[in-house]
Motif scaffolding. Structure first.
Motif, PDB file in Angstrom:
ATOM      1  N   ARG A 187     -54.988  16.642 -21.359  1.00 31.41           N
ATOM      2  CA  ARG A 187     -54.560  15.305 -21.458  1.00 31.41           C
ATOM      3  C   ARG A 187     -54.707  14.596 -19.710  1.00 31.41           C
ATOM      4  NH1 ARG A 187     -49.046  14.665 -21.075  1.00 31.41           N
ATOM      5  NH2 ARG A 187     -48.362  16.682 -19.673  1.00 31.41           N
ATOM      6  N   TYR A 188     -54.856  13.190 -19.958  1.00 32.25           N
ATOM      7  CA  TYR A 188     -54.493  12.139 -19.011  1.00 32.25           C
ATOM      8  C   TYR A 188     -53.035  12.332 -18.579  1.00 32.25           C
ATOM      9  CZ  TYR A 188     -59.449  10.640 -19.077  1.00 32.25           C
ATOM     10  OH  TYR A 188     -60.411  10.609 -19.025  1.00 32.25           O
ATOM     11  N   LEU A 189     -53.086  12.199 -17.197  1.00 29.19           N
ATOM     12  CA  LEU A 189     -51.357  11.506 -17.059  1.00 29.19           C
ATOM     13  C   LEU A 189     -51.616  10.331 -16.599  1.00 29.19           C
ATOM     14  CD1 LEU A 189     -50.876  15.352 -15.190  1.00 29.19           C
ATOM     15  CD2 LEU A 189     -50.294  14.384 -17.786  1.00 29.19           C
TER      16      LEU A 189
ATOM     17  N   ILE B 283     -66.871   1.258 -21.213  1.00 35.37           N
ATOM     18  CA  ILE B 283     -66.687   1.794 -19.945  1.00 35.37           C
ATOM     19  C   ILE B 283     -65.653   2.349 -18.673  1.00 35.37           C
ATOM     20  CG2 ILE B 283     -66.354   0.066 -17.496  1.00 35.37           C
ATOM     21  CD1 ILE B 283     -66.757  -2.701 -19.271  1.00 35.37           C
ATOM     22  N   HIS B 284     -66.882   3.614 -18.651  1.00 38.72           N
ATOM     23  CA  HIS B 284     -65.714   4.675 -17.303  1.00 38.72           C
ATOM     24  C   HIS B 284     -66.051   4.136 -16.116  1.00 38.72           C
ATOM     25  CE1 HIS B 284     -65.339   8.758 -17.113  1.00 38.72           C
ATOM     26  NE2 HIS B 284     -64.310   8.461 -16.124  1.00 38.72           N
ATOM     27  N   ALA B 285     -64.511   4.184 -15.977  1.00 36.15           N
ATOM     28  CA  ALA B 285     -64.620   4.211 -14.062  1.00 36.15           C
ATOM     29  C   ALA B 285     -63.486   4.439 -13.898  1.00 36.15           C
ATOM     30  CB  ALA B 285     -64.326   1.906 -13.962  1.00 36.15           C
ATOM     31  N   HIS B 286     -63.446   4.182 -12.208  1.00 37.00           N
ATOM     32  CA  HIS B 286     -62.677   4.987 -11.665  1.00 37.00           C
ATOM     33  C   HIS B 286     -62.825   4.011 -10.933  1.00 37.00           C
ATOM     34  CE1 HIS B 286     -63.507   9.508 -12.311  1.00 37.00           C
ATOM     35  NE2 HIS B 286     -63.128   8.669 -13.639  1.00 37.00           N
ATOM     36  N   ILE B 287     -61.034   3.949 -10.133  1.00 35.38           N
ATOM     37  CA  ILE B 287     -60.668   2.955  -9.233  1.00 35.38           C
ATOM     38  C   ILE B 287     -60.289   4.379  -7.900  1.00 35.38           C
ATOM     39  CG2 ILE B 287     -60.080   0.817 -10.308  1.00 35.38           C
ATOM     40  CD1 ILE B 287     -57.651   1.439 -10.156  1.00 35.38           C
TER      41      ILE B 287
ATOM     42  N   GLY C 184     -57.924   7.606  -9.241  1.00 35.81           N
ATOM     43  CA  GLY C 184     -58.056   8.135 -10.906  1.00 35.81           C
ATOM     44  C   GLY C 184     -58.901   7.187 -11.431  1.00 35.81           C
ATOM     45  N   HIS C 185     -58.436   7.597 -13.365  1.00 41.66           N
ATOM     46  CA  HIS C 185     -59.581   7.143 -14.334  1.00 41.66           C
ATOM     47  C   HIS C 185     -59.236   5.663 -14.291  1.00 41.66           C
ATOM     48  CE1 HIS C 185     -61.246   7.371 -18.020  1.00 41.66           C
ATOM     49  NE2 HIS C 185     -60.972   6.792 -18.381  1.00 41.66           N
ATOM     50  N   LEU C 186     -59.623   4.917 -14.540  1.00 41.05           N
ATOM     51  CA  LEU C 186     -58.761   3.006 -15.146  1.00 41.05           C
ATOM     52  C   LEU C 186     -58.652   3.534 -16.164  1.00 41.05           C
ATOM     53  CD1 LEU C 186     -59.238  -0.350 -13.895  1.00 41.05           C
ATOM     54  CD2 LEU C 186     -61.361   0.326 -15.093  1.00 41.05           C
TER      55      LEU C 186
HETATM   56 ZN    ZN Z   1     -62.597   9.393 -16.109  1.00 45.71          ZN
END
Ligand code: ZN
Length: 142
Positions: free
Chosen positions: A59-61, A87-91, A102-104
Motif C-alpha cells: 500500500r501507498y504511504l 499518468i504514472h510519474a515520480h517527483i 516519491g510517487h506523484l
Molecule cells: Zn509510482
C-alpha cells in the motif's frame, strides 16, 4: 513486457500557477488524445503530495509537504487504465536543506511548471492489476 514505439510529436508548455500538477497534465493528455507517451517537468511547487509504496504491506504511504519546494524532476509515462489515459510519474523536490521524492499524487500545487510530453506511436499500453506486487502494471502482452 516489451514493445517498440515510434516517436510522435513533443508537446511543451507550462501549467499555470496554482493549478494541480497531476490533473493539469492529465487534461493536456486527454485534450491531445495521447494514448502512450513520456512526461518530464521541472519547476517549483507551493505544496507537494506524493507517496512511498510499502512493498510488504502493498500500500501507498502518503507524504504531504506543506512547504514551498523546487521541483527538481518529474519523470513519468502515459498509458491506459480502465479505458482512460493514466499518468504514472515520480517527483523529486527539495527545500533549502533536504530532498524528498516519491510517487506523484493529486495535490501538488504549481508555483512554476515547465513540461515536455513526448507522444509515442505503437501498441496501446494497458495497465492491469498485478497480484505479485499489488500494483497496476503494464500488461505482459502489450
Ligand atoms: Zn509510482
Amino acid at each position: 513486457m516489451q514493445a517498440t514505439y515510434e516517436l510522435g510529436p513533443l508537446h511543451m508548455g507550462r501549467l499555470p500557477k496554482g493549478s494541480d500538477v497531476l490533473n493539469g497534465l492529465l487534461a493536456i493528455v486527454k485534450e491531445k488524445g495521447i494514448c502512450s507517451g513520456m512526461v518530464w517537468a521541472i519547476g517549483g511547487l507551493e505544496c507537494a503530495r506524493f507517496a512511498y509504496y510499502d512493498q510488504k504491506a502493498k500500500r501507498y504511504l502518503e507524504i504531504n509537504l506543506t512547504k514551498e519546494t523546487e521541483l527538481l524532476s518529474l519523470v513519468g509515462n502515459i498509458s491506459q487504465k480502465d479505458g482512460l489515459p493514466f499518468i504514472h510519474a515520480h517527483i523529486t523536490v527539495s527545500d533549502e536543506n533536504n530532498t524528498y521524492g516519491g510517487h506523484l499524487m493529486e495535490g501538488c500545487k504549481v508555483f512554476a511548471f515547465e513540461y515536455h510530453i513526448l507522444e509515442l506511436k505503437g501498441p496501446t499500453l494497458i495497465r492491469a492489476f498485478d497480484d505479485e506486487t499489488g500494483l497496476f502494471l503494464w500488461q505482459s502482452k502489450a
